[in-house]
Design a protein around this motif. Structure first.
Motif, PDB file in Angstrom:
ATOM      1  N   GLU A 160      51.122  99.879  22.531  1.00  0.00           N
ATOM      2  CA  GLU A 160      51.937  99.213  21.508  1.00  0.00           C
ATOM      3  C   GLU A 160      52.408  97.838  22.000  1.00  0.00           C
ATOM      4  O   GLU A 160      52.494  96.881  21.229  1.00  0.00           O
ATOM      5  CB  GLU A 160      53.150 100.075  21.148  1.00  0.00           C
ATOM      6  CG  GLU A 160      53.793  99.634  19.843  1.00  0.00           C
ATOM      7  CD  GLU A 160      54.710 100.705  19.276  1.00  0.00           C
ATOM      8  OE1 GLU A 160      54.341 101.319  18.266  1.00  0.00           O
ATOM      9  OE2 GLU A 160      55.780 100.930  19.862  1.00  0.00           O
ATOM     10  N   GLY A 164      49.016  94.609  18.949  1.00  0.00           N
ATOM     11  CA  GLY A 164      47.886  94.576  18.005  1.00  0.00           C
ATOM     12  C   GLY A 164      46.856  93.499  18.329  1.00  0.00           C
ATOM     13  O   GLY A 164      45.923  93.278  17.560  1.00  0.00           O
ATOM     14  N   GLN A 165      47.050  92.826  19.490  1.00  0.00           N
ATOM     15  CA  GLN A 165      46.096  91.770  19.870  1.00  0.00           C
ATOM     16  C   GLN A 165      44.828  92.381  20.469  1.00  0.00           C
ATOM     17  O   GLN A 165      44.884  93.463  21.064  1.00  0.00           O
ATOM     18  CB  GLN A 165      46.735  90.847  20.915  1.00  0.00           C
ATOM     19  CG  GLN A 165      47.908  90.033  20.392  1.00  0.00           C
ATOM     20  CD  GLN A 165      47.501  89.190  19.185  1.00  0.00           C
ATOM     21  OE1 GLN A 165      46.536  88.436  19.249  1.00  0.00           O
ATOM     22  NE2 GLN A 165      48.213  89.347  18.085  1.00  0.00           N
ATOM     23  N   PHE A 454      48.403 105.193  15.911  1.00  0.00           N
ATOM     24  CA  PHE A 454      47.681 103.917  15.793  1.00  0.00           C
ATOM     25  C   PHE A 454      46.363 104.027  15.039  1.00  0.00           C
ATOM     26  O   PHE A 454      45.769 105.100  14.962  1.00  0.00           O
ATOM     27  CB  PHE A 454      47.300 103.387  17.189  1.00  0.00           C
ATOM     28  CG  PHE A 454      48.438 103.229  18.128  1.00  0.00           C
ATOM     29  CD1 PHE A 454      49.373 102.220  17.966  1.00  0.00           C
ATOM     30  CD2 PHE A 454      48.586 104.102  19.209  1.00  0.00           C
ATOM     31  CE1 PHE A 454      50.428 102.064  18.859  1.00  0.00           C
ATOM     32  CE2 PHE A 454      49.642 103.961  20.096  1.00  0.00           C
ATOM     33  CZ  PHE A 454      50.559 102.946  19.924  1.00  0.00           C
ATOM     34  N   LYS A 457      40.978  99.133  15.653  1.00  0.00           N
ATOM     35  CA  LYS A 457      40.233  98.243  14.750  1.00  0.00           C
ATOM     36  C   LYS A 457      39.402  97.239  15.527  1.00  0.00           C
ATOM     37  O   LYS A 457      39.827  96.765  16.601  1.00  0.00           O
ATOM     38  CB  LYS A 457      41.206  97.472  13.871  1.00  0.00           C
ATOM     39  CG  LYS A 457      41.890  98.339  12.839  1.00  0.00           C
ATOM     40  CD  LYS A 457      42.659  97.471  11.883  1.00  0.00           C
ATOM     41  CE  LYS A 457      43.186  98.311  10.719  1.00  0.00           C
ATOM     42  NZ  LYS A 457      44.102  97.600   9.898  1.00  0.00           N
ATOM     43  N   CYS A 484      41.692  96.149  18.667  1.00  0.00           N
ATOM     44  CA  CYS A 484      43.079  95.929  18.258  1.00  0.00           C
ATOM     45  C   CYS A 484      43.704  97.298  18.005  1.00  0.00           C
ATOM     46  O   CYS A 484      43.176  98.077  17.196  1.00  0.00           O
ATOM     47  CB  CYS A 484      43.135  95.119  16.954  1.00  0.00           C
ATOM     48  SG  CYS A 484      42.548  93.445  17.159  1.00  0.00           S
ATOM     49  N   VAL A 486      46.526  99.017  16.362  1.00  0.00           N
ATOM     50  CA  VAL A 486      47.515  98.625  15.359  1.00  0.00           C
ATOM     51  C   VAL A 486      48.344  99.847  14.938  1.00  0.00           C
ATOM     52  O   VAL A 486      47.774 100.884  14.548  1.00  0.00           O
ATOM     53  CB  VAL A 486      46.778  98.057  14.108  1.00  0.00           C
ATOM     54  CG1 VAL A 486      47.774  97.570  13.076  1.00  0.00           C
ATOM     55  CG2 VAL A 486      45.827  96.949  14.521  1.00  0.00           C
TER      56      VAL A 486
END
Ligand code: HEM
Length: 488
Positions: A160, A164-165, A454, A457, A484, A486
């Motif tokens: 986390e 999300g990078q 999560f 992606k 990613c 997310v």
């Protein structure tokens, strides 16, 4: 003697030895490519980054049992297909259950001790003791499930924190999995940023991406003494992991209290008091610990990395797993082992990952102690025998569209579990994987809890990552990929 005379003498000696060995080898050997004198079939060995795939060409040409000669004296036997592998490891399991002691690199590292490369009574006792210990791991302050749950939460928080990078998360996954083994063995986890921990994991990477039964140093030991030798890298990695293990065992011995068993090391120290000394002694305990740490880290972490890769490249599968978790567990509590029966699609996704990624495509080497009749030919004693698991797990005669990721193949039409006899990623028989249940438990809890929190992606604007397998050592790795992570 001049240098030239010494060289000539050595060549003549090798030829005489070679002729002697040939005259003593059994007749009716399995078919295979014709070996050259001295070097044998070394030039025929795989050179690509998909060694398991290169070996398949021999199956097409010579059938399910193939012989190679590596170096002047090493007979290599490759065994392909469910029928032949089942026959060797189950029906003739007592003949084929041994590990070779003739391969230079393996001999130098393991000295024929421990669980992975030990043989005979001592191996049997260590295997049994370790299995029992793993099974009822109620020792210490926490159950195994609790330990995995705790680590899952730490891993989830770490993921986390990436906001999300796009990240390559494979190293983080390895540290999380290594912590499960560290917790079992030493009773405590290590911090993901601890430099010693990072170095230990790098060592495991080296061992799993470089070590192989077909490493040339196994047949020509002098190569190990050349600068840049791959075997040297493996020896150094093992030495470092071993120093760490010896230090931790010493610390445990100094603080050991038989009334307060903290972990696996303590259990072994306790067993030393009443078990057979030949099997349960400090040297074997050290070997078992190193075996567990190595075997239990890279394999499971690689499976996790594959699962995440398959989930992000198959968003429909990811959606189905998440829907199942939301419907059966919700988001108010963690996914636990008691949910296993209710999360059949997740279970099928894990199995499909293990099938398609084929983490260990070539089983670590086995051997036979006597000339052995097998499938119409004779396997010479002390041959190095490699079982080609990938030839079963992606056999088009067993699996429809075997190269596709399709968890439904492990489910009935009603969505219930469908047992598959040919699903053997942990191998079969007396030497089959000792950590199978632990690995399945870890994969279920890690994936279930991560998917609850999560979505994985493909980074925006990036192409679909490759799902080609890279196989240069023991395990099949994915190519490096970015993901990613997310929050849902
Ligand atoms: C996805 C994860 C894993 C896979 C795919 C896997 C696969 C395998 C395979 C194919 C073998 C060789 C069996 C044979 O020679 O016939 C093996 C052996 C072994 N595995 Fe695993 N393994 C995994 C996880 C683990 C874990 C978590 C541990 C430890 C806790 C472990 C410990 C061992 C040991 C000690 C052996 C040697 C057994 C013996 O020679 O008696 N493995 N594994």
């Amino acid at each position: 003697m001049t240098a030239l005379e010494v060289l000539l003498f050595l060549v003549v000696l090798c030829i005489i030895l070679y002729a002697f060995v040939l005259s003593r080898s059994p007749k009716n050997l399995p078919p295979g490519p014709k070996p050259l004198p001295i070097i044998g079939n070394i030039l025929d060995l795989p050179r690509s980054k998909q060694a398991y795939k290169d070996f398949l060409k021999y199956k097409e040409k010579y059938g399910d049992v193939v012989r190679l000669v590596l170096g002047p004296f090493q007979t290599f036997i490759l065994v392909f297909s469910q029928k032949a592998i089942h026959k060797a490891l189950i029906q003739q399991g007592n003949d084929f259950k041994f590990r070779p002691t003739t391969l230079f690199v393996i001999k130098k590292i393991f000295h024929g001790n421990g669980i992975f490369f030990g043989n005979g009574d001592v191996h049997q006792k260590l295997r049994k003791l370790t299995l029992v210990t793993l099974k009822d791991f109620g020792v210490g302050k926490k159950s195994l499930e609790e330990r995995i749950q705790d680590e899952t939460h730490i891993l989830a928080d770490e993921l986390e924190s990436y906001g999300g990078q796009p990240r390559d998360i494979r190293k983080t996954l390895k540290r999380a999995v290594a912590n499960i083994i560290a917790g079992i063995i030493y009773g405590s986890r290590l911090d993901y940023g601890d430099p010693e921990f990072i170095r230990l994991i790098q060592n495991i990477d080296t061992i799993f991406t470089v070590t192989s039964a077909i490493l040339p140093e196994n047949f020509f030991p002098f190569l190990a003494y050349l600068p840049n030798s791959k075997a040297r890298k493996v020896f150094n990695a093992f030495d470092d992991i071993s120093r760490y293990a010896r230090r931790r065992i010493k610390e445990h011995r100094e603080t050991f209290d038989p009334e307060n068993i903290r972990d696996f090391v303590d259990l072994y120290l306790k067993a030393e008091e009443h078990e057979d000394e030949e099997a349960v002694n400090e040297e074997n305990m050290f070997r078992v610990i190193v075996d567990m740490f190595n075997a239990g880290t890279d394999t499971t972490a690689t499976a996790l990395a594959w699962a995440i890769l398959y989930l992000m490249t198959n968003p429909d599968v990811q959606d189905k797993c998440q829907k199942e978790i939301i419907e059966n567990v919700g988001s108010g509590r963690a996914v636990s082992l008691s949910d296993k029966e209710r999360l059949q699609y997740l279970d099928a996704t894990i199995k499909e990952t293990l099938r398609l990624a084929c983490i260990a495509p070539l089983v670590p080497p086995h051997t036979v102690l006597e000339d052995t009749q097998f499938e119409g030919s004779t396997i010479p004693k002390e041959s190095t025998i490699i079982f080609h698991l990938n030839s079963v797990l992606t056999d088009p005669n067993i699996w429809e569209t075997p190269e596709e990721f399709h968890p439904e193949r492990f489910l009935t039409e009603e969505g219930r579990k469908k047992e598959k006899e040919f699903f053997i990623p942990f191998s079969i028989g007396p030497r089959s994987c000792l950590g199978k249940h632990l690995a399945m438990m870890e994969l279920f809890l890690f994936l279930g809890n991560l998917l609850q929190r999560f979505k994985f992606k493909i980074p925006p604007g990036c192409q679909k990552p490759s799902i080609e397998r890279v196989h240069t050592g023991i395990t099949c790795q994915p190519h490096p990929y970015q993901v990613c992570v997310v929050p849902n």
